[in-house]
Design a protein around this motif. Structure first.
Motif, PDB file in Angstrom:
ATOM      1  N   ARG A  45       0.837  -1.213   0.000  1.00 34.62           N
ATOM      2  CA  ARG A  45       0.000   0.000   0.000  1.00 34.62           C
ATOM      3  C   ARG A  45       0.865   1.253   0.000  1.00 34.62           C
ATOM      4  N   ALA A  46       1.995   1.182   0.721  1.00 36.02           N
ATOM      5  CA  ALA A  46       2.894   2.339   0.778  1.00 36.02           C
ATOM      6  C   ALA A  46       3.431   2.644  -0.622  1.00 36.02           C
ATOM      7  N   GLU A  47       3.753   1.584  -1.386  1.00 34.86           N
ATOM      8  CA  GLU A  47       4.241   1.788  -2.761  1.00 34.86           C
ATOM      9  C   GLU A  47       3.144   2.367  -3.636  1.00 34.86           C
ATOM     10  N   MET A  48       1.931   1.847  -3.465  1.00 36.43           N
ATOM     11  CA  MET A  48       0.802   2.349  -4.252  1.00 36.43           C
ATOM     12  C   MET A  48       0.526   3.814  -3.911  1.00 36.43           C
ATOM     13  N   ALA A  49       0.609   4.157  -2.625  1.00 35.18           N
ATOM     14  CA  ALA A  49       0.376   5.543  -2.204  1.00 35.18           C
ATOM     15  C   ALA A  49       1.410   6.466  -2.842  1.00 35.18           C
ATOM     16  N   LEU A  50       2.672   6.035  -2.840  1.00 40.25           N
ATOM     17  CA  LEU A  50       3.727   6.836  -3.458  1.00 40.25           C
ATOM     18  C   LEU A  50       3.473   7.022  -4.949  1.00 40.25           C
ATOM     19  N   ALA A  51       3.074   5.936  -5.607  1.00 39.80           N
ATOM     20  CA  ALA A  51       2.827   5.997  -7.051  1.00 39.80           C
ATOM     21  C   ALA A  51       1.696   6.984  -7.364  1.00 39.80           C
ATOM     22  N   ILE A  52       0.603   6.897  -6.603  1.00 41.01           N
ATOM     23  CA  ILE A  52      -0.526   7.802  -6.850  1.00 41.01           C
ATOM     24  C   ILE A  52      -0.109   9.253  -6.579  1.00 41.01           C
ATOM     25  N   ALA A  53       0.658   9.456  -5.518  1.00 45.13           N
ATOM     26  CA  ALA A  53       1.156  10.806  -5.209  1.00 45.13           C
ATOM     27  C   ALA A  53       2.024  11.325  -6.362  1.00 45.13           C
ATOM     28  N   ASP A  54       2.883  10.443  -6.911  1.00 41.54           N
ATOM     29  CA  ASP A  54       3.722  10.826  -8.060  1.00 41.54           C
ATOM     30  C   ASP A  54       2.861  11.243  -9.244  1.00 41.54           C
ATOM     31  N   GLY A  55       1.855  10.411  -9.536  1.00 37.34           N
ATOM     32  CA  GLY A  55       0.975  10.693 -10.671  1.00 37.34           C
ATOM     33  C   GLY A  55       0.273  12.033 -10.500  1.00 37.34           C
ATOM     34  N   LEU A  56      -0.199  12.295  -9.281  1.00 36.48           N
ATOM     35  CA  LEU A  56      -0.897  13.558  -9.013  1.00 36.48           C
ATOM     36  C   LEU A  56       0.045  14.744  -9.218  1.00 36.48           C
ATOM     37  N   LYS A  57       1.273  14.575  -8.783  1.00 37.76           N
ATOM     38  CA  LYS A  57       2.266  15.661  -8.896  1.00 37.76           C
ATOM     39  C   LYS A  57       2.553  15.967 -10.370  1.00 37.76           C
ATOM     40  N   VAL A  58       2.811  14.912 -11.154  1.00 37.61           N
ATOM     41  CA  VAL A  58       3.090  15.074 -12.585  1.00 37.61           C
ATOM     42  C   VAL A  58       1.914  15.793 -13.256  1.00 37.61           C
ATOM     43  N   TRP A  59       0.704  15.324 -12.923  1.00 44.22           N
ATOM     44  CA  TRP A  59      -0.484  15.917 -13.547  1.00 44.22           C
ATOM     45  C   TRP A  59      -0.654  17.380 -13.136  1.00 44.22           C
ATOM     46  N   ALA A  60      -0.467  17.674 -11.848  1.00 49.18           N
ATOM     47  CA  ALA A  60      -0.664  19.041 -11.357  1.00 49.18           C
ATOM     48  C   ALA A  60       0.292  20.006 -12.061  1.00 49.18           C
ATOM     49  N   ASP A  61       1.532  19.580 -12.237  1.00 52.65           N
ATOM     50  CA  ASP A  61       2.517  20.435 -12.919  1.00 52.65           C
ATOM     51  C   ASP A  61       2.111  20.667 -14.373  1.00 52.65           C
ATOM     52  N   GLU A  62       1.749  19.567 -15.035  1.00 52.59           N
ATOM     53  CA  GLU A  62       1.364  19.638 -16.445  1.00 52.59           C
ATOM     54  C   GLU A  62       0.116  20.513 -16.614  1.00 52.59           C
ATOM     55  N   ASP A  63      -0.848  20.313 -15.705  1.00 48.74           N
ATOM     56  CA  ASP A  63      -2.108  21.049 -15.771  1.00 48.74           C
ATOM     57  C   ASP A  63      -1.864  22.549 -15.588  1.00 48.74           C
ATOM     58  N   ALA A  64      -1.002  22.875 -14.641  1.00 49.08           N
ATOM     59  CA  ALA A  64      -0.694  24.288 -14.396  1.00 49.08           C
ATOM     60  C   ALA A  64       0.000  24.895 -15.600  1.00 49.08           C
ATOM     61  N   ALA A  65       0.917  24.128 -16.216  1.00 46.57           N
ATOM     62  CA  ALA A  65       1.648  24.620 -17.384  1.00 46.57           C
ATOM     63  C   ALA A  65       0.686  24.862 -18.547  1.00 46.57           C
ATOM     64  N   LEU A  66      -0.236  23.917 -18.767  1.00 49.36           N
ATOM     65  CA  LEU A  66      -1.192  24.054 -19.868  1.00 49.36           C
ATOM     66  C   LEU A  66      -2.125  25.239 -19.646  1.00 49.36           C
ATOM     67  N   ARG A  67      -2.503  25.453 -18.381  1.00 53.08           N
ATOM     68  CA  ARG A  67      -3.388  26.564 -18.071  1.00 53.08           C
ATOM     69  C   ARG A  67      -2.681  27.896 -18.318  1.00 53.08           C
ATOM     70  N   ALA A  68      -1.398  27.911 -17.955  1.00 57.61           N
ATOM     71  CA  ALA A  68      -0.623  29.142 -18.150  1.00 57.61           C
ATOM     72  C   ALA A  68      -0.517  29.460 -19.643  1.00 57.61           C
ATOM     73  N   LEU A  69      -0.400  28.396 -20.461  1.00 54.65           N
ATOM     74  CA  LEU A  69      -0.336  28.581 -21.914  1.00 54.65           C
ATOM     75  C   LEU A  69      -1.633  29.187 -22.440  1.00 54.65           C
ATOM     76  N   ARG A  70      -2.736  28.689 -21.890  1.00 54.37           N
ATOM     77  CA  ARG A  70      -4.057  29.107 -22.371  1.00 54.37           C
ATOM     78  C   ARG A  70      -4.420  30.517 -21.892  1.00 54.37           C
ATOM     79  N   ASN A  71      -4.065  30.808 -20.624  1.00 49.01           N
ATOM     80  CA  ASN A  71      -4.373  32.124 -20.054  1.00 49.01           C
ATOM     81  C   ASN A  71      -3.078  32.842 -19.674  1.00 49.01           C
ATOM     82  N   PRO A  72      -2.326  33.340 -20.658  1.00 52.78           N
ATOM     83  CA  PRO A  72      -1.030  33.934 -20.326  1.00 52.78           C
ATOM     84  C   PRO A  72      -1.197  35.219 -19.511  1.00 52.78           C
TER      85      PRO A  72
END
Ligand SMILES: [Zn+2]
Length: 396
Positions: free
Chosen positions: A369-396
């Protein structure tokens, strides 16, 4: 002297004022309880260890009688199953803090003709159910909940701040009256609460703000889970499950996103079962669709859908990178009601299936479960960064 609390009228708030303050848990006594049919009426006798505040109401589709009480341990109430053909099912459990709920599913609409709590001698809740015109039953079932009992209203979109911090809403599936899947007396509800807490700790350790839709073993309606996410200004909603899937031999983590069209029959059955569990616990989801209806909501979803798709992909990639077992179709779609937030990217993660022996072992393993928790946290982090970058592109 026989002392009887007055029968409560349907859907009328049971007088708390008169109810004694009783904090201790009352216990249900199956041996001194029963259901019997007599002269066209169905009599229910429920013996409990002490008087509690309570109320009765009816709900439709399917027809149900709902008995809410101050904490009563209803364990073994299912032993009353099958005593009357008019009562086709019984389920009970914690409902909200301090309250328990007992739900009787009826074979057809029936009137609650009398409802009494007898407190002289053994404490008994006595209900008399009789015939009723289905139309009248539907009217009674549609009466609104008293204000202090109603679910929280969703926050209007416009009231959410523009530059809000990144907040993860974790949603441990099921709870209380709805235990979810069960295996070897371990429930999906308790496993997911444990996992949600572990994942919360991992995320908080990384400086992420995290909220949970439930912090204990209580029933939270699907609609209230969505409301909670909006009230907390959640940036993302992750519902955590480990269901049993009879259809096919499901094994491995699966990330679900919302769609009217399910990926396959098994996904559809899973989504329907979640809604049905919610319905059986006494909450009618039909209004949910009114709340989220309308053009504005659809527009919001059009914007949200691609963000949600990227979220699912980021989670799949992270879980695969951690070398954790995934379903052969790692990303799937189905009509899960809990994913219907129009503006919050929402996914439902089956971290595995309790119906699979291998998954069951893994999910019960703290290290896995600890490994799964880390993996999900990693995925959320990658997505949050990407999402913020895409939003910045759209609303400069
Ligand atoms: Zn589930």
């Amino acid at each position: 002297m026989i002392r009887i609390f007055l029968a409560f009228l349907l859907a009328v708030w049971a007088g708390f004022a008169q109810a004694q303050e009783l904090s201790a848990l009352a216990r249900f006594d199956a041996t001194a309880s029963g259901v019997k049919d007599e002269a066209g009426l169905t009599q229910l006798r429920l013996t409990i260890s002490q008087p509690v505040a309570w109320r009765v109401r009816v709900l439709d589709n399917p027809p149900r009688v709902v008995i809410d009480t101050r904490e009563v341990d209803w364990k073994s109430v299912q032993s009353l199953d099958g005593q009357s053909p008019n009562v086709t099912g019984l389920r009970a459990g914690p409902f909200r803090p301090g309250w328990s709920r007992l739900v009787l599913t009826l074979a057809r609409p029936m009137a609650v003709q009398a409802a009494q709590m007898q407190t002289d001698g053994p404490v008994q809740i006595n209900l008399t159910l009789g015939p009723i015109d289905p139309k009248r039953f539907a009217e009674l079932a549609a009466l609104p909940e008293p204000l202090e009992w109603a679910l929280p209203e969703p926050t209007p979109l416009a009231e959410l701040p523009k530059d809000r911090p990144f907040v993860v809403m974790l949603d441990p599936g099921h709870g209380g009256i709805d235990p979810g899947a069960e295996r070897d007396s371990i429930t999906e509800a308790e496993l997911m609460l444990t996992f949600a807490r572990e994942l919360r700790d991992v995320l908080r350790g990384q400086g992420v703000r995290v909220e949970l839709t439930r912090e204990e073993d209580i029933f939270v309606p699907l609609e209230a889970r969505i409301s909670a996410a909006r009230a907390k200004g959640a940036s993302v909603f992750v519902s955590l499950h480990a269901d049993a899937l009879a259809e096919g031999e499901a094994v491995g983590a699966t990330v679900y996103t919302l769609s009217e069209e399910a990926s396959d029959a098994a996904s559809q059955a899973l989504a329907e079962r979640h809604d049905r569990d919610d319905l059986l616990a006494g909450i009618d989801l039909t209004e949910q669709d009114d709340v989220v209806a309308g053009v504005l909501m659809d527009m919001a979803r059009t914007e949200t859908a691609p963000r949600t798709a990227r979220l699912a992909l980021a989670l799949e990639t992270a879980i695969k990178s951690a070398d954790l077992k995934m379903h052969r179709h790692a990303r799937q779609e189905a009509g899960f009601s809990v994913l219907k937030s129009p503006d919050i990217p929402s996914v439902l993660v089956e971290i595995g299936f309790l119906s699979s022996t291998a998954d069951f072992k893994r999910i019960n393993d703290k290290e896995w479960r600890a490994e799964m928790a880390l993996a999900i946290a990693d995925g959320l982090k990658v997505w949050a960064d990407e999402d913020a970058a895409l939003r910045a592109l759209r609303n400069p």
